[in-house]
Design a protein around this motif. Sequence first.
Motif, PDB file in Angstrom:
ATOM      1  N   TRP B 184       0.837  -1.204   0.000  1.00  0.00           N
ATOM      2  CA  TRP B 184       0.000   0.000   0.000  1.00  0.00           C
ATOM      3  C   TRP B 184       0.880   1.266   0.000  1.00  0.00           C
ATOM      4  O   TRP B 184       0.654   2.202  -0.763  1.00  0.00           O
ATOM      5  CB  TRP B 184      -0.913  -0.038   1.237  1.00  0.00           C
ATOM      6  CG  TRP B 184      -1.594   1.252   1.559  1.00  0.00           C
ATOM      7  CD1 TRP B 184      -2.764   1.718   1.037  1.00  0.00           C
ATOM      8  CD2 TRP B 184      -1.150   2.245   2.491  1.00  0.00           C
ATOM      9  NE1 TRP B 184      -3.073   2.938   1.580  1.00  0.00           N
ATOM     10  CE2 TRP B 184      -2.105   3.280   2.463  1.00  0.00           C
ATOM     11  CE3 TRP B 184      -0.054   2.353   3.329  1.00  0.00           C
ATOM     12  CZ2 TRP B 184      -1.983   4.425   3.262  1.00  0.00           C
ATOM     13  CZ3 TRP B 184       0.072   3.476   4.125  1.00  0.00           C
ATOM     14  CH2 TRP B 184      -0.886   4.491   4.093  1.00  0.00           C
ATOM     15  N   VAL B 188       1.180   4.488  -2.565  1.00  0.00           N
ATOM     16  CA  VAL B 188       0.911   5.870  -2.131  1.00  0.00           C
ATOM     17  C   VAL B 188       2.081   6.775  -2.537  1.00  0.00           C
ATOM     18  O   VAL B 188       1.880   7.894  -3.009  1.00  0.00           O
ATOM     19  CB  VAL B 188       0.645   5.952  -0.607  1.00  0.00           C
ATOM     20  CG1 VAL B 188       0.489   7.404  -0.166  1.00  0.00           C
ATOM     21  CG2 VAL B 188      -0.611   5.174  -0.242  1.00  0.00           C
ATOM     22  N   HIS B 312      -0.140  15.580   2.893  1.00  0.00           N
ATOM     23  CA  HIS B 312      -1.544  15.977   3.039  1.00  0.00           C
ATOM     24  C   HIS B 312      -1.995  16.804   1.835  1.00  0.00           C
ATOM     25  O   HIS B 312      -3.090  16.612   1.306  1.00  0.00           O
ATOM     26  CB  HIS B 312      -1.720  16.779   4.327  1.00  0.00           C
ATOM     27  CG  HIS B 312      -3.138  17.172   4.587  1.00  0.00           C
ATOM     28  ND1 HIS B 312      -3.586  18.474   4.498  1.00  0.00           N
ATOM     29  CD2 HIS B 312      -4.229  16.428   4.910  1.00  0.00           C
ATOM     30  CE1 HIS B 312      -4.873  18.511   4.764  1.00  0.00           C
ATOM     31  NE2 HIS B 312      -5.292  17.290   5.019  1.00  0.00           N
ATOM     32  N   ALA B 314      -0.948  16.593  -1.146  1.00  0.00           N
ATOM     33  CA  ALA B 314      -1.071  15.754  -2.346  1.00  0.00           C
ATOM     34  C   ALA B 314      -2.193  14.734  -2.239  1.00  0.00           C
ATOM     35  O   ALA B 314      -2.975  14.560  -3.170  1.00  0.00           O
ATOM     36  CB  ALA B 314       0.243  15.038  -2.605  1.00  0.00           C
ATOM     37  N   ALA B 315      -2.283  14.047  -1.103  1.00  0.00           N
ATOM     38  CA  ALA B 315      -3.179  12.883  -1.048  1.00  0.00           C
ATOM     39  C   ALA B 315      -4.147  12.902   0.128  1.00  0.00           C
ATOM     40  O   ALA B 315      -4.775  11.884   0.419  1.00  0.00           O
ATOM     41  CB  ALA B 315      -2.340  11.602  -1.022  1.00  0.00           C
ATOM     42  N   GLY B 316      -4.249  14.031   0.819  1.00  0.00           N
ATOM     43  CA  GLY B 316      -5.227  14.145   1.896  1.00  0.00           C
ATOM     44  C   GLY B 316      -4.952  13.181   3.042  1.00  0.00           C
ATOM     45  O   GLY B 316      -3.801  12.940   3.412  1.00  0.00           O
ATOM     46  N   LEU B 317      -6.026  12.602   3.568  1.00  0.00           N
ATOM     47  CA  LEU B 317      -5.904  11.731   4.737  1.00  0.00           C
ATOM     48  C   LEU B 317      -5.027  10.505   4.459  1.00  0.00           C
ATOM     49  O   LEU B 317      -4.236  10.083   5.315  1.00  0.00           O
ATOM     50  CB  LEU B 317      -7.304  11.295   5.196  1.00  0.00           C
ATOM     51  CG  LEU B 317      -7.370  10.457   6.470  1.00  0.00           C
ATOM     52  CD1 LEU B 317      -6.745  11.193   7.653  1.00  0.00           C
ATOM     53  CD2 LEU B 317      -8.823  10.078   6.791  1.00  0.00           C
ATOM     54  N   ALA B 318      -5.135   9.968   3.253  1.00  0.00           N
ATOM     55  CA  ALA B 318      -4.304   8.800   2.909  1.00  0.00           C
ATOM     56  C   ALA B 318      -2.826   9.168   2.985  1.00  0.00           C
ATOM     57  O   ALA B 318      -1.995   8.355   3.424  1.00  0.00           O
ATOM     58  CB  ALA B 318      -4.655   8.285   1.511  1.00  0.00           C
ATOM     59  N   ILE B 321      -1.832   9.344   6.671  1.00  0.00           N
ATOM     60  CA  ILE B 321      -1.700   7.981   7.216  1.00  0.00           C
ATOM     61  C   ILE B 321      -0.383   7.364   6.736  1.00  0.00           C
ATOM     62  O   ILE B 321       0.323   6.700   7.492  1.00  0.00           O
ATOM     63  CB  ILE B 321      -2.913   7.101   6.785  1.00  0.00           C
ATOM     64  CG1 ILE B 321      -4.200   7.646   7.406  1.00  0.00           C
ATOM     65  CG2 ILE B 321      -2.709   5.652   7.207  1.00  0.00           C
ATOM     66  CD1 ILE B 321      -5.477   7.012   6.852  1.00  0.00           C
TER      67      ILE B 321
END
Lengths: 58, 474
Positions: B184, B188, B312, B314-318, B321
């Motif tokens: 994963w 990302v 954040h 670029a990919a927000g919450l993901a 994380i």
Amino acid sequence: MRTIAQVISWLSLVLLLAPSVLFLMNRMPLETVKTTMTVATVVWFVSASLWMWNPKKQ
Amino acid sequence: MAETHPEQTQPQTGEFEREPVPKNALLGFKSFIGMYAGEHCAGTELMIGPLFVAAGVSAFDVVVGLIVGNALAVLSWMFLCAPIATRTRLTLYYQLEKICGRWLVVLYNLANGVMFCFLAGAMITVSATAVGVWFNFPMPELSDVYPNSVGWVLAVAGVGALISIVAAFGYQTVAKFANIASPWMVLVFLAFGLIGLRQFIDASGAEVGSLGDVWTLAKTHIWKGGEPLDGQIKFTFWHVTFFAWFCNMAMHVGMSDLSVFRFAKKSWYGVAAGSGMYVGHFMAWLAASILYAYQLHLDPSDTAVLPGPLAHRAAGLAGIICVIIAGWTTANPTIYRAGLAFQAIIPKCSRFVVTLITGAIATVAAMFPYFAMKLLGFVALYGLILMPMGAVIFVDFWLIKKFGLQSSYAEAGKAIFNWAACLAWVVTVGVCVYLFKAGILEIYFVSLPGWFMAAILYIVVSKFYQKKIRPQTT
């Protein structure tokens, strides 16, 4: 059950990456990309845990 | 960058610690591909990529430098580390003990443990920047040495305490979680790069219809070259190449990965390290550097290297994380391993307590942004300090008998401290530190002549030590 979890988890990885490819192609807005990636993240960790936490013995 | 492998983090589990790995325990090629790909895509990649941009690197220098440097790293695994590992099938520690004696291994463990503390500190720093996105406290700038806000100190303390407690209870659960997170996380990182690329296309108004256009965008907007940011050293092709080659120097040239490749059926399995190099140390570094270059493009005065806000955006919450998990899953085994190294020195102290103390030291280090912001130099220093022992092992295995000397001298002579190995180590590190402190050779390059110096010193001092000072009676 294990096979279903595997299929779902691999699909979630497709769902994780596809939005950024679509964003690069200018086919998806960034906010949608972020939301989709978050959903894919949740699906991956739930589904992958079902088969990767206790891997099948060789 | 340099992460700890599962085999390295379990030196006391009784898994062929003091015996060669038997044939029935050998692993296939695929095991090494997966392990390296996962291990080298970690929290520190989110610092290293941006620091390349801060060092004023150009597109050609970073792309070609990484291709060449990573290839050299893979070759080092293939031709220096793996051939010895597959012939002796021993852990680094046992191999070292046979050559250097138990007490020199204790010193080596101390050096290793200290370096791992600071490395884990940098990983905690990475995770703590993600906390800042939610709580909006002032976070460190690129040139900061000391913690700059109470919020930052509390965030690092919270993250560090959590990681340390989990590591003290045992790293196995987090190691399992890290395995799950690995595929994963790689994707990302790839997404970071793709998103950053589009953002650059939009912000620059560039027309991109071919790979040539992407290269032009890279040269003119992403990795523009020029002067480095304040407090950073200018990176050229050679800096990038040597950094990529030596950032895991402790693992390949330094022979830490003897403990890993002792399980390989063939020495050419060393090529599997390429999966880690080109996923983590090529794709992930470039992706992270694109995010930082975009931040500079939007506001050239915003030079802070903060993986949390970068991810954040670029990919927000993901993305957040990813930053937390990337830092956590790599800091955890690093603290655990540093704890083991220290525990080997004071075996009566419980591993739980030692790991907690180690985590506390790493957490305090993490509060000082200097270590993370100077990560490029620190990583080079880490390799330099552990490298000479790799040269000693190499010489002891391949060359020393050709000079009429005894290999595995400590074992053969029942010595607990091999002064020849100790001098080769200490003198090499001392001379190398002098060379870069005096400005004669930069820290990124000094390990190359240092390896030859350690090898020659070990032979020369052994000649004197084994024949004159402590001749063997058998």
